[in-house]
Design a protein around this motif. Sequence first.
Motif, PDB file in Angstrom:
ATOM      1  N   SER A   1       4.367   5.997  -4.909  1.00  0.00           N
ATOM      2  CA  SER A   1       4.510   6.172  -6.354  1.00  0.00           C
ATOM      3  C   SER A   1       3.509   7.186  -6.894  1.00  0.00           C
ATOM      4  O   SER A   1       3.837   8.025  -7.740  1.00  0.00           O
ATOM      5  N   ILE A   2       2.265   7.117  -6.398  1.00  0.00           N
ATOM      6  CA  ILE A   2       1.238   8.059  -6.843  1.00  0.00           C
ATOM      7  C   ILE A   2       1.629   9.496  -6.489  1.00  0.00           C
ATOM      8  O   ILE A   2       1.382  10.432  -7.254  1.00  0.00           O
ATOM      9  N   ASN A   3       2.262   9.659  -5.323  1.00  0.00           N
ATOM     10  CA  ASN A   3       2.654  11.004  -4.875  1.00  0.00           C
ATOM     11  C   ASN A   3       4.000  11.463  -5.423  1.00  0.00           C
ATOM     12  O   ASN A   3       4.417  12.603  -5.183  1.00  0.00           O
ATOM     13  N   ASP A   4       4.691  10.586  -6.135  1.00  0.00           N
ATOM     14  CA  ASP A   4       6.007  10.915  -6.694  1.00  0.00           C
ATOM     15  C   ASP A   4       5.828  11.657  -8.017  1.00  0.00           C
ATOM     16  O   ASP A   4       5.322  11.080  -8.991  1.00  0.00           O
ATOM     17  N   PRO A   5       6.215  12.929  -8.090  1.00  0.00           N
ATOM     18  CA  PRO A   5       6.021  13.691  -9.337  1.00  0.00           C
ATOM     19  C   PRO A   5       6.816  13.134 -10.514  1.00  0.00           C
ATOM     20  O   PRO A   5       6.510  13.434 -11.673  1.00  0.00           O
ATOM     21  N   ASP A   6       7.845  12.339 -10.220  1.00  0.00           N
ATOM     22  CA  ASP A   6       8.677  11.789 -11.296  1.00  0.00           C
ATOM     23  C   ASP A   6       8.203  10.415 -11.769  1.00  0.00           C
ATOM     24  O   ASP A   6       8.712   9.882 -12.760  1.00  0.00           O
TER      25      ASP A   6
ATOM     26  N   ASN B   1       5.865   7.708 -13.576  1.00  0.00           N
ATOM     27  CA  ASN B   1       4.925   7.779 -14.694  1.00  0.00           C
ATOM     28  C   ASN B   1       3.758   6.824 -14.466  1.00  0.00           C
ATOM     29  O   ASN B   1       3.816   5.922 -13.620  1.00  0.00           O
ATOM     30  N   ILE B   2       2.683   7.034 -15.216  1.00  0.00           N
ATOM     31  CA  ILE B   2       1.452   6.292 -15.005  1.00  0.00           C
ATOM     32  C   ILE B   2       1.666   4.792 -15.188  1.00  0.00           C
ATOM     33  O   ILE B   2       1.110   3.983 -14.433  1.00  0.00           O
ATOM     34  N   GLN B   3       2.482   4.403 -16.148  1.00  0.00           N
ATOM     35  CA  GLN B   3       2.678   2.980 -16.391  1.00  0.00           C
ATOM     36  C   GLN B   3       3.364   2.294 -15.210  1.00  0.00           C
ATOM     37  O   GLN B   3       3.034   1.164 -14.856  1.00  0.00           O
ATOM     38  N   GLU B   4       4.310   2.992 -14.583  1.00  0.00           N
ATOM     39  CA  GLU B   4       4.975   2.430 -13.402  1.00  0.00           C
ATOM     40  C   GLU B   4       3.977   2.210 -12.273  1.00  0.00           C
ATOM     41  O   GLU B   4       3.998   1.169 -11.595  1.00  0.00           O
ATOM     42  N   ILE B   5       3.116   3.184 -12.049  1.00  0.00           N
ATOM     43  CA  ILE B   5       2.104   3.073 -10.997  1.00  0.00           C
ATOM     44  C   ILE B   5       1.127   1.941 -11.333  1.00  0.00           C
ATOM     45  O   ILE B   5       0.771   1.134 -10.474  1.00  0.00           O
TER      46      ILE B   5
ATOM     47  N   PHE C   1       0.834  -1.202   0.000  1.00  0.00           N
ATOM     48  CA  PHE C   1       0.000   0.000   0.000  1.00  0.00           C
ATOM     49  C   PHE C   1       0.871   1.255   0.000  1.00  0.00           C
ATOM     50  O   PHE C   1       0.656   2.181  -0.783  1.00  0.00           O
ATOM     51  N   TYR C   2       1.864   1.276   0.881  1.00  0.00           N
ATOM     52  CA  TYR C   2       2.726   2.461   0.971  1.00  0.00           C
ATOM     53  C   TYR C   2       3.554   2.646  -0.294  1.00  0.00           C
ATOM     54  O   TYR C   2       3.826   3.775  -0.713  1.00  0.00           O
ATOM     55  N   LYS C   3       3.937   1.543  -0.931  1.00  0.00           N
ATOM     56  CA  LYS C   3       4.677   1.646  -2.189  1.00  0.00           C
ATOM     57  C   LYS C   3       3.808   2.281  -3.272  1.00  0.00           C
ATOM     58  O   LYS C   3       4.264   3.143  -4.034  1.00  0.00           O
ATOM     59  N   ILE C   4       2.542   1.862  -3.324  1.00  0.00           N
ATOM     60  CA  ILE C   4       1.630   2.407  -4.323  1.00  0.00           C
ATOM     61  C   ILE C   4       1.386   3.895  -4.078  1.00  0.00           C
ATOM     62  O   ILE C   4       1.462   4.715  -5.001  1.00  0.00           O
ATOM     63  N   ILE C   5       1.081   4.244  -2.817  1.00  0.00           N
ATOM     64  CA  ILE C   5       0.806   5.646  -2.495  1.00  0.00           C
ATOM     65  C   ILE C   5       2.053   6.514  -2.717  1.00  0.00           C
ATOM     66  O   ILE C   5       1.960   7.649  -3.216  1.00  0.00           O
TER      67      ILE C   5
ATOM     68  N   LEU D   1      -6.280   4.918 -14.670  1.00  0.00           N
ATOM     69  CA  LEU D   1      -5.485   6.082 -14.285  1.00  0.00           C
ATOM     70  C   LEU D   1      -5.640   7.211 -15.292  1.00  0.00           C
ATOM     71  O   LEU D   1      -5.728   8.391 -14.924  1.00  0.00           O
ATOM     72  N   ASN D   2      -5.689   6.869 -16.568  1.00  0.00           N
ATOM     73  CA  ASN D   2      -5.816   7.896 -17.610  1.00  0.00           C
ATOM     74  C   ASN D   2      -7.175   8.589 -17.557  1.00  0.00           C
ATOM     75  O   ASN D   2      -7.287   9.782 -17.827  1.00  0.00           O
ATOM     76  N   ILE D   3      -8.218   7.824 -17.187  1.00  0.00           N
ATOM     77  CA  ILE D   3      -9.568   8.394 -17.164  1.00  0.00           C
ATOM     78  C   ILE D   3      -9.848   9.137 -15.860  1.00  0.00           C
ATOM     79  O   ILE D   3     -10.334  10.268 -15.863  1.00  0.00           O
ATOM     80  N   LEU D   4      -9.519   8.500 -14.734  1.00  0.00           N
ATOM     81  CA  LEU D   4      -9.887   9.059 -13.431  1.00  0.00           C
ATOM     82  C   LEU D   4      -8.814   9.951 -12.825  1.00  0.00           C
ATOM     83  O   LEU D   4      -9.102  10.815 -12.007  1.00  0.00           O
ATOM     84  N   GLY D   5      -7.564   9.706 -13.166  1.00  0.00           N
ATOM     85  CA  GLY D   5      -6.473  10.424 -12.520  1.00  0.00           C
ATOM     86  C   GLY D   5      -5.940   9.660 -11.327  1.00  0.00           C
ATOM     87  O   GLY D   5      -6.449   8.593 -10.961  1.00  0.00           O
ATOM     88  N   LEU D   6      -4.926  10.195 -10.696  1.00  0.00           N
ATOM     89  CA  LEU D   6      -4.229   9.489  -9.624  1.00  0.00           C
ATOM     90  C   LEU D   6      -4.985   9.504  -8.298  1.00  0.00           C
ATOM     91  O   LEU D   6      -5.033   8.508  -7.581  1.00  0.00           O
ATOM     92  N   SER D   7      -5.583  10.625  -7.939  1.00  0.00           N
ATOM     93  CA  SER D   7      -6.197  10.761  -6.620  1.00  0.00           C
ATOM     94  C   SER D   7      -7.322   9.757  -6.360  1.00  0.00           C
ATOM     95  O   SER D   7      -7.325   9.076  -5.331  1.00  0.00           O
ATOM     96  N   PRO D   8      -8.306   9.619  -7.282  1.00  0.00           N
ATOM     97  CA  PRO D   8      -9.358   8.619  -7.030  1.00  0.00           C
ATOM     98  C   PRO D   8      -8.813   7.204  -6.899  1.00  0.00           C
ATOM     99  O   PRO D   8      -9.292   6.430  -6.074  1.00  0.00           O
TER     100      PRO D   8
END
Length: 281
Positions: free
Chosen positions: A28-33, A35-39, A22-26, A75-82
């Motif tokens: 990554s989501i909060n990491d500005p560097d 990319n969506i595919q990595e997440i 969970f912490y790894k995912i969050i 991720l592309n449709i909803l974005g990172l936050s949802p």
Amino acid sequence: MKVAIEFFFKHPEAIPTLPANFYKIIESINDPDANIQEIANLISSDIGLTTKILRLVNSSYFGLSTKVATITHSLNILGLSPLSTLVLASEIISKFKDIPENFVTTESFWSHSVASGIAARQICKLKNLANEELLYVAGMIHDIGSLLIFKEYPEEAKKALTQCNEWGINLVNAEKKALGFDHAQVGGALMEKWKLPEIIQETTQYHHLPLNAPRYKEEAAIVHLADYIVQSNQLGSSGETQCFKLDQRVLKFLDLPMKILPWISEKTKESFEEVYSILAN
């Protein structure tokens, strides 16, 4: 009163933890560097989590007009936050499947919790607030402290619930008399231990006294109102069945008329069964 979560547990090892993934995912989501595919790859490595997220994204809860087949597409449709809030919701429910059912059944507790989250989200949409997904999680986990009390202090919990449901004593007051603290304080302390956003900590700790929240009064008030709506409609139970009272000041503070509550109730019921079946299984 604000006390570290360790105070509430007789054995420190009993303090629940969220999985490292969970912490790894969050992170990554909060990491500005990142990319969506990595997440997407990180989320997709957990098959159970991926399945739940895709089912929820394609449900009436989001009401998308197109079918979503992958986490990358989500991720592309909803974005990172949802997506981050959906990850959190799924992980928390999976962490608390073992509820002592002499107080409340697992189905009843999570029905109440999921419905409260949906109601909180509906209130946010009604008020055009931007953080509706975060408030969904806040609504869903507001009573998490009750589960910890049930497990660690069963006799005291039983006494407090009896005073609440049979005598009409406010649950928070009954818990403080029996234990010296209440489920909202326990839940808030756990949110702090888990390093969740401060808004989640406050809405959990102050959902019974929302106007006392130091920074997030509006959000705490929304969770309080959502809790009341769900209790009134008997959508599950967190153990507190007879003594929850709506703080009437909350409606004035949120600038909402009493007559809007049936509409919120109906919108909550519309997606409740589907969302519950996805998250709780």
